[in-house]
Design an enzyme around this catalytic site. Structure first.
Site, PDB file in Angstrom:
ATOM      1  N   HIS A  53       4.253  13.800  30.120  1.00 37.78           N
ATOM      2  CA  HIS A  53       5.439  13.337  30.994  1.00 37.78           C
ATOM      3  C   HIS A  53       5.395  13.468  32.272  1.00 37.78           C
ATOM      4  O   HIS A  53       6.091  13.775  33.231  1.00 37.78           O
ATOM      5  CB  HIS A  53       6.615  14.505  30.523  1.00 37.78           C
ATOM      6  CG  HIS A  53       7.034  14.284  28.895  1.00 37.78           C
ATOM      7  ND1 HIS A  53       7.871  13.316  28.765  1.00 37.78           N
ATOM      8  CD2 HIS A  53       7.037  14.893  28.074  1.00 37.78           C
ATOM      9  CE1 HIS A  53       8.144  13.407  27.303  1.00 37.78           C
ATOM     10  NE2 HIS A  53       7.533  14.460  26.959  1.00 37.78           N
ATOM     11  N   THR A  54       4.101  12.855  32.774  1.00 34.52           N
ATOM     12  CA  THR A  54       4.010  12.598  33.964  1.00 34.52           C
ATOM     13  C   THR A  54       3.449  11.124  34.320  1.00 34.52           C
ATOM     14  O   THR A  54       3.561  10.686  35.217  1.00 34.52           O
ATOM     15  CB  THR A  54       2.485  13.444  34.467  1.00 34.52           C
ATOM     16  OG1 THR A  54       1.661  13.107  33.599  1.00 34.52           O
ATOM     17  CG2 THR A  54       2.801  14.669  34.829  1.00 34.52           C
ATOM     18  N   SER A 144       0.433   8.453  18.907  1.00 32.81           N
ATOM     19  CA  SER A 144       0.445   7.001  19.392  1.00 32.81           C
ATOM     20  C   SER A 144       0.092   6.107  18.231  1.00 32.81           C
ATOM     21  O   SER A 144      -0.467   5.092  18.696  1.00 32.81           O
ATOM     22  CB  SER A 144      -0.413   6.716  20.375  1.00 32.81           C
ATOM     23  OG  SER A 144      -0.011   7.332  21.748  1.00 32.81           O
ATOM     24  N   SER A 145       0.671   6.202  17.150  1.00 33.68           N
ATOM     25  CA  SER A 145       0.413   5.345  16.341  1.00 33.68           C
ATOM     26  C   SER A 145       1.127   3.783  16.610  1.00 33.68           C
ATOM     27  O   SER A 145       0.583   2.780  16.377  1.00 33.68           O
ATOM     28  CB  SER A 145       0.964   5.501  14.635  1.00 33.68           C
ATOM     29  OG  SER A 145       2.190   6.154  15.009  1.00 33.68           O
ATOM     30  N   SER A 146       2.173   3.823  17.285  1.00 35.28           N
ATOM     31  CA  SER A 146       2.872   2.726  17.770  1.00 35.28           C
ATOM     32  C   SER A 146       1.952   2.072  18.890  1.00 35.28           C
ATOM     33  O   SER A 146       1.782   0.794  18.537  1.00 35.28           O
ATOM     34  CB  SER A 146       4.352   3.043  18.219  1.00 35.28           C
ATOM     35  OG  SER A 146       4.362   3.867  19.186  1.00 35.28           O
ATOM     36  N   ASP A 190      -0.079   5.970  26.891  1.00 34.00           N
ATOM     37  CA  ASP A 190      -0.471   5.592  25.554  1.00 34.00           C
ATOM     38  C   ASP A 190      -1.251   4.273  25.324  1.00 34.00           C
ATOM     39  O   ASP A 190      -2.259   4.273  24.537  1.00 34.00           O
ATOM     40  CB  ASP A 190       0.694   5.615  24.240  1.00 34.00           C
ATOM     41  CG  ASP A 190       1.488   6.956  24.601  1.00 34.00           C
ATOM     42  OD1 ASP A 190       0.937   7.978  25.158  1.00 34.00           O
ATOM     43  OD2 ASP A 190       2.320   6.923  23.886  1.00 34.00           O
ATOM     44  N   TYR A 240      13.901  10.904  24.947  1.00 31.21           N
ATOM     45  CA  TYR A 240      12.898  10.786  26.092  1.00 31.21           C
ATOM     46  C   TYR A 240      13.541  10.139  26.990  1.00 31.21           C
ATOM     47  O   TYR A 240      13.100  10.121  28.370  1.00 31.21           O
ATOM     48  CB  TYR A 240      11.837  10.119  25.305  1.00 31.21           C
ATOM     49  CG  TYR A 240      10.727   9.505  26.024  1.00 31.21           C
ATOM     50  CD1 TYR A 240       9.615  10.200  26.120  1.00 31.21           C
ATOM     51  CD2 TYR A 240      10.566   8.519  26.965  1.00 31.21           C
ATOM     52  CE1 TYR A 240       8.304   9.832  26.852  1.00 31.21           C
ATOM     53  CE2 TYR A 240       9.703   8.000  27.438  1.00 31.21           C
ATOM     54  CZ  TYR A 240       8.391   8.717  27.677  1.00 31.21           C
ATOM     55  OH  TYR A 240       7.440   8.470  28.228  1.00 31.21           O
TER      56      TYR A 240
HETATM   57  C1  GLA Z   1       4.990   9.453  24.963  1.00 31.87           C
HETATM   58  C2  GLA Z   1       5.059   8.038  25.777  1.00 31.87           C
HETATM   59  C3  GLA Z   1       3.853   8.415  26.712  1.00 31.87           C
HETATM   60  C4  GLA Z   1       4.003   9.858  27.655  1.00 31.87           C
HETATM   61  C5  GLA Z   1       4.217  10.874  26.587  1.00 31.87           C
HETATM   62  C6  GLA Z   1       4.465  12.178  27.349  1.00 31.87           C
HETATM   63  O1  GLA Z   1       3.822   9.257  24.089  1.00 31.87           O
HETATM   64  O2  GLA Z   1       5.035   6.969  25.263  1.00 31.87           O
HETATM   65  O3  GLA Z   1       4.189   7.149  27.815  1.00 31.87           O
HETATM   66  O4  GLA Z   1       5.173   9.801  28.530  1.00 31.87           O
HETATM   67  O5  GLA Z   1       5.078  10.588  25.641  1.00 31.87           O
HETATM   68  O6  GLA Z   1       3.313  12.398  28.000  1.00 31.87           O
END
Ligand code: GLA
Length: 412
Positions: A53-54, A144-146, A190, A240
């Protein structure tokens, strides 16, 4: 323990041809009788080691690709039909041109549709494709499957339609697909990680400049283990986006006083001196506290890893989890339970939630020799505590997006 089960190219091609036929003719589209050739592409998932979340605030992240991913067999059809099949889901989409600019229910097909939409916005005509996807990244687990589907589709379309976009532009396009079409206001981590991953490395990425550096993951006797809470994730997207909005509020309060244009430029010290600005918005202050402290942790963690101080790296992972839990507030009971159980095991150096949170996975740094006992104990204790069954994935940092050779007709 779930096996990786990566499909082999010949099997994928057979399945593609069983679904879409052995050949397609582009005559109608090009005015010549060219046969379209199927191609195979691959993109991994990712696990973030520290720096969550940065990215949306322009900060630092430290993810690596994993050795699980999405394969895509794709062929142009020149018929202005957009067909999507998957070896993992029954759903089959066969869409006409008038159907591809809106979401296709709440399904995975929205990821490739979002990518096509972005190519069209750049005036690149995608005149029809047949696609077969095959993936082995657990869905909705924060691996990050998407992004993997978005990136593999982007790089495949860029190659097949000779769009000539440089890799970074393709990464941005894949992210825009998620932002504009799917509706999640994610940062760039991601898509970037999935595209640029390098075998055996994690990458330190500055989400403002997009400068990055591959850092060898030398873990010695230790290893990374990802544990899936298998908690049902709800409100993931809206929660989110709410955090992104709170960070924007924090920036609006700080910008006039500090002259900054993004939260990543605020240090922990500067935030402390401006706390009084947040008297009406304690949530925004807490989010800013996470972002500033997490950036500082990434800055410390990477040199610690490079100097083989894995104990320090693990401490920073632990601190990151606490910050995500208390300040950014994206943890959950199952995640906290897993992290607590992990840290109680002998030899564990660090454990934290990874990715967006609200369920999903933890990542743990632990002695390789203790993994079987860890899985046994933590699995049992987690089930007792939550009633849920965890899945465990041993992670090897794998390569990023690539084209994969398909067997030629003669060799089959
Ligand atoms: C999800 C989002 C990313 C990132 C993470 C948290 O995976 O797609 O962009 O913000 O959360 O780090």
């Amino acid at each position: 323990m779930t096996a990786t089960n990566a499909p082999d190219p010949a099997t994928l091609l057979r399945r593609f041809e069983a679904r879409f036929g052995k050949s397609a003719h582009l005559g109608q589209a090009t005015g010549t009788a060219t046969d379209a050739v199927a191609a195979l592409f691959y993109a991994p998932g990712r696990v973030n080691l520290i720096g969550d979340h940065t990215d949306v605030t322009g900060g630092l992240v430290f993810p690596c690709g994993i050795d699980r991913g999405s394969h895509l067999v794709i062929r142009r059809n020149g018929e202005r039909r957009y067909r999507f099949a998957s070896t993992d889901f029954d759903l089959f989409g066969d869409l006409g041109e008038d159907e591809i600019s809106q979401r296709w229910g709440d399904t995975w097909i929205n990821y490739p549709l979002g990518v096509i939409d972005q190519f069209r916005r750049r005036d690149i005509d995608i005149d029809g494709i047949d696609c077969l996807f095959a993936g082995n990244i657990p869905n909705g687990a924060g691996l990050s499957s998407s992004a993997s589907i978005e990136v593999v589709t982007t790089f495949a379309l860029n190659a097949l339609f000779e769009a000539g976009l440089p890799p970074i532009e393709q990464v941005k396009l894949a992210r825009a697909a998620e932002n504009d079409f799917v509706g999640m206001q994610c940062g760039i981590m991601d898509q970037f990680a999935v595209a640029m991953a390098c075998d055996g490395h994690a990458m330190l990425l500055d989400c403002t400049t997009l400068d990055y550096r591959q850092v060898p993951l030398r873990l010695g006797e230790n290893a990374l283990l990802v544990t899936n809470t298998n908690q049902r994730r709800e409100l993931n997207e809206s929660a989110y986006n709410a955090r992104v909005e709170e960070c924007a509020r924090a920036l609006a309060l700080l910008a006039p006083a500090l002259g900054v244009t993004q939260l990543a430029d605020v240090t922990e010290e500067a935030l402390r001196t401006q706390q009084h600005l947040f008297s009406d918005d304690p949530d925004a202050l807490a989010r800013a506290r996470h972002v500033t402290s997490e950036n500082a942790r990434v800055r410390l963690a990477v040199p610690a890893l490079e100097s083989n101080d894995l104990a320090r790296f693990g401490e920073l992972m632990n601190a990151s989890h606490e910050s995500l839990r208390h300040d950014y507030q994206v943890s959950s009971e199952p995640l906290d339970t897993l992290v607590a159980l992990a840290r109680a095991r002998p030899g564990v150096l660090g454990s934290r939630l990874t990715g967006a949170g609200f369920g999903g996975c933890t990542v743990t740094l632990l002695p390789r020799a203790g993994i079987d006992a860890f899985i046994d104990h933590v699995g049992r204790e987690y089930r007792q505590a939550t009633g849920l069954t965890a899945d465990f994935y041993r992670i090897h940092p794998g390569p990023g997006v690539m084209r994969v050779e398909l067997p030629s007709r003669k060799r089959r």
